[in-house]
Design a protein around this motif. Structure first.
Motif, PDB file in Angstrom:
ATOM      1  N   MET A   1       0.811  -1.207   0.000  1.00  0.00           N
ATOM      2  CA  MET A   1       0.000   0.000   0.000  1.00  0.00           C
ATOM      3  C   MET A   1       0.849   1.263   0.000  1.00  0.00           C
ATOM      4  N   PHE A   2       2.131   1.128   0.337  1.00  0.00           N
ATOM      5  CA  PHE A   2       3.030   2.273   0.335  1.00  0.00           C
ATOM      6  C   PHE A   2       3.893   2.334  -0.919  1.00  0.00           C
ATOM      7  N   SER A   3       4.077   1.189  -1.552  1.00  0.00           N
ATOM      8  CA  SER A   3       4.864   1.154  -2.782  1.00  0.00           C
ATOM      9  C   SER A   3       4.564  -0.126  -3.545  1.00  0.00           C
ATOM     10  N   ALA A   4       4.362   0.027  -4.865  1.00  0.00           N
ATOM     11  CA  ALA A   4       4.116  -1.144  -5.708  1.00  0.00           C
ATOM     12  C   ALA A   4       5.348  -2.032  -5.813  1.00  0.00           C
ATOM     13  N   ALA A   5       6.498  -1.566  -5.294  1.00  0.00           N
ATOM     14  CA  ALA A   5       7.721  -2.361  -5.351  1.00  0.00           C
ATOM     15  C   ALA A   5       7.673  -3.555  -4.396  1.00  0.00           C
ATOM     16  N   PHE A   6       6.809  -3.496  -3.379  1.00  0.00           N
ATOM     17  CA  PHE A   6       6.748  -4.590  -2.413  1.00  0.00           C
ATOM     18  C   PHE A   6       5.974  -5.770  -3.013  1.00  0.00           C
ATOM     19  N   PRO A   7       6.609  -6.945  -3.147  1.00  0.00           N
ATOM     20  CA  PRO A   7       5.929  -8.130  -3.718  1.00  0.00           C
ATOM     21  C   PRO A   7       5.161  -8.902  -2.649  1.00  0.00           C
ATOM     22  N   CYS A   8       4.181  -8.264  -2.036  1.00  0.00           N
ATOM     23  CA  CYS A   8       3.487  -8.867  -0.898  1.00  0.00           C
ATOM     24  C   CYS A   8       2.661 -10.088  -1.312  1.00  0.00           C
ATOM     25  N   PRO A   9       2.592 -11.096  -0.447  1.00  0.00           N
ATOM     26  CA  PRO A   9       1.726 -12.248  -0.731  1.00  0.00           C
ATOM     27  C   PRO A   9       0.269 -11.890  -0.482  1.00  0.00           C
ATOM     28  N   LEU A  10      -0.600 -12.245  -1.404  1.00  0.00           N
ATOM     29  CA  LEU A  10      -2.025 -12.028  -1.202  1.00  0.00           C
ATOM     30  C   LEU A  10      -2.583 -13.098  -0.263  1.00  0.00           C
ATOM     31  N   PRO A  11      -3.631 -12.778   0.483  1.00  0.00           N
ATOM     32  CA  PRO A  11      -4.203 -13.767   1.407  1.00  0.00           C
ATOM     33  C   PRO A  11      -4.694 -15.013   0.687  1.00  0.00           C
ATOM     34  N   LEU A  12      -4.567 -16.143   1.337  1.00  0.00           N
ATOM     35  CA  LEU A  12      -5.144 -17.375   0.832  1.00  0.00           C
ATOM     36  C   LEU A  12      -6.665 -17.241   0.820  1.00  0.00           C
ATOM     37  N   ARG A  13      -7.311 -17.916  -0.114  1.00  0.00           N
ATOM     38  CA  ARG A  13      -8.768 -17.825  -0.231  1.00  0.00           C
ATOM     39  C   ARG A  13      -9.448 -18.228   1.062  1.00  0.00           C
ATOM     40  N   GLU A  14      -8.904 -19.241   1.731  1.00  0.00           N
ATOM     41  CA  GLU A  14      -9.538 -19.720   2.960  1.00  0.00           C
ATOM     42  C   GLU A  14      -9.300 -18.794   4.149  1.00  0.00           C
ATOM     43  N   ASN A  15      -8.469 -17.767   3.975  1.00  0.00           N
ATOM     44  CA  ASN A  15      -8.188 -16.832   5.069  1.00  0.00           C
ATOM     45  C   ASN A  15      -9.110 -15.619   5.045  1.00  0.00           C
ATOM     46  N   HIS A  16     -10.361 -15.839   4.669  1.00  0.00           N
ATOM     47  CA  HIS A  16     -11.353 -14.760   4.731  1.00  0.00           C
ATOM     48  C   HIS A  16     -12.219 -14.944   5.966  1.00  0.00           C
ATOM     49  N   LEU A  17     -12.347 -13.897   6.759  1.00  0.00           N
ATOM     50  CA  LEU A  17     -13.227 -13.915   7.917  1.00  0.00           C
ATOM     51  C   LEU A  17     -14.562 -13.280   7.515  1.00  0.00           C
ATOM     52  N   PRO A  18     -15.668 -14.021   7.591  1.00  0.00           N
ATOM     53  CA  PRO A  18     -16.961 -13.522   7.127  1.00  0.00           C
ATOM     54  C   PRO A  18     -17.632 -12.582   8.130  1.00  0.00           C
ATOM     55  N   LEU A  19     -16.918 -11.547   8.522  1.00  0.00           N
ATOM     56  CA  LEU A  19     -17.441 -10.528   9.423  1.00  0.00           C
ATOM     57  C   LEU A  19     -16.601  -9.274   9.258  1.00  0.00           C
ATOM     58  N   ARG A  20     -17.079  -8.157   9.784  1.00  0.00           N
ATOM     59  CA  ARG A  20     -16.327  -6.910   9.711  1.00  0.00           C
ATOM     60  C   ARG A  20     -15.370  -6.826  10.896  1.00  0.00           C
ATOM     61  N   VAL A  21     -14.085  -6.903  10.618  1.00  0.00           N
ATOM     62  CA  VAL A  21     -13.074  -6.771  11.665  1.00  0.00           C
ATOM     63  C   VAL A  21     -12.712  -5.293  11.757  1.00  0.00           C
ATOM     64  N   GLU A  22     -13.449  -4.574  12.581  1.00  0.00           N
ATOM     65  CA  GLU A  22     -13.250  -3.133  12.731  1.00  0.00           C
ATOM     66  C   GLU A  22     -12.229  -2.882  13.827  1.00  0.00           C
ATOM     67  N   ALA A  23     -11.005  -3.280  13.524  1.00  0.00           N
ATOM     68  CA  ALA A  23      -9.897  -3.152  14.469  1.00  0.00           C
ATOM     69  C   ALA A  23      -8.605  -3.048  13.681  1.00  0.00           C
TER      70      ALA A  23
END
Length: 219
Positions: free
Chosen positions: A176-198
């Protein structure tokens, strides 16, 4: 990887000005370019990549802060750590351009109860002491980055120990600060079906920097 430059271009490796061709190895971090820019050579998915850091980039000079939700103890949970089998890997997509497929060591699963429901998140094994969880939730893509957020945890001392998870410490990814960072995207199963407002919500940039960031992070 071969770097070719003339003396007039002002490129140096480990303090030595390049005038001709120089072979660069993975892990080389002593690259310097005009304007205070620095470079490093990395290896991703069997390919070499050159990352350049520019102190004058809009997302550096234009960064004004990071929005966060108010701290709330209700977002602190205790998880059961279920370690993966030795040698296991997780297939991930990295935010390169174009995107690439890569693999990271599988640390195991963290199982916990949150808001009256049981959830499981899979963790990447970053080293002997650190676990990285990349996750999305129902705020992803609206209140928080569409590419999810991170939790960085200490590995439990015992193989099947308990791990404290504090969603108040959720971080926005480096990408989010630079497109140079090759960050791993979350695994599909790592979705929490709720709003994590934290935790962290989004970086705050000056208007012209925000446009650049939005364009660079839409991967």
């Amino acid at each position: 990887m071969t770097l070719t430059a003339t003396r007039e271009q002002g490129v140096s490796v480990d303090g030595q000005v390049v005038d001709g061709a120089v072979e660069l190895m993975t892990g080389t971090a002593g690259l310097s370019f005009p304007g205070g820019r620095r470079g490093a050579i990395e290896e991703l998915a069997g390919a070499h990549a050159l990352t350049v850091w520019d102190p004058a980039a809009a997302t550096v000079v234009g960064l004004r802060g990071i929005e966060v939700w108010p701290w709330d103890p209700a977002w602190q949970v205790e998880a059961e750590f279920r370690p993966a089998e030795a040698g296991g890997v997780l297939e991930v997509t990295r935010t390169t351009s174009p995107v690439i497929q890569d693999s990271l060591p599988d640390a195991g699963d963290l199982v916990f109860d949150l808001r009256g429901e049981r959830h499981t998140l899979r963790a990447f094994d970053m080293d002997s002491d650190i676990l990285l969880i990349a996750f999305t939730d129902d705020t992803s893509g609206t209140d928080t980055p569409g590419m999810g957020r991170w939790l960085i945890l200490s590995r439990p001392q015992h193989p099947t120990g308990r791990v404290g998870i504090d969603f108040n410490r959720a971080l926005i990814p480096h990408h989010m600060f630079s497109a140079a960072f090759p960050c791993p995207l979350p695994l599909r199963e790592n979705h929490l079906p709720l709003r994590v407002e934290a935790g962290e919500r989004a970086p705050v940039f000056e208007e012209e920097a925000a446009v650049s960031t939005t364009t660079g992070s839409a991967v």
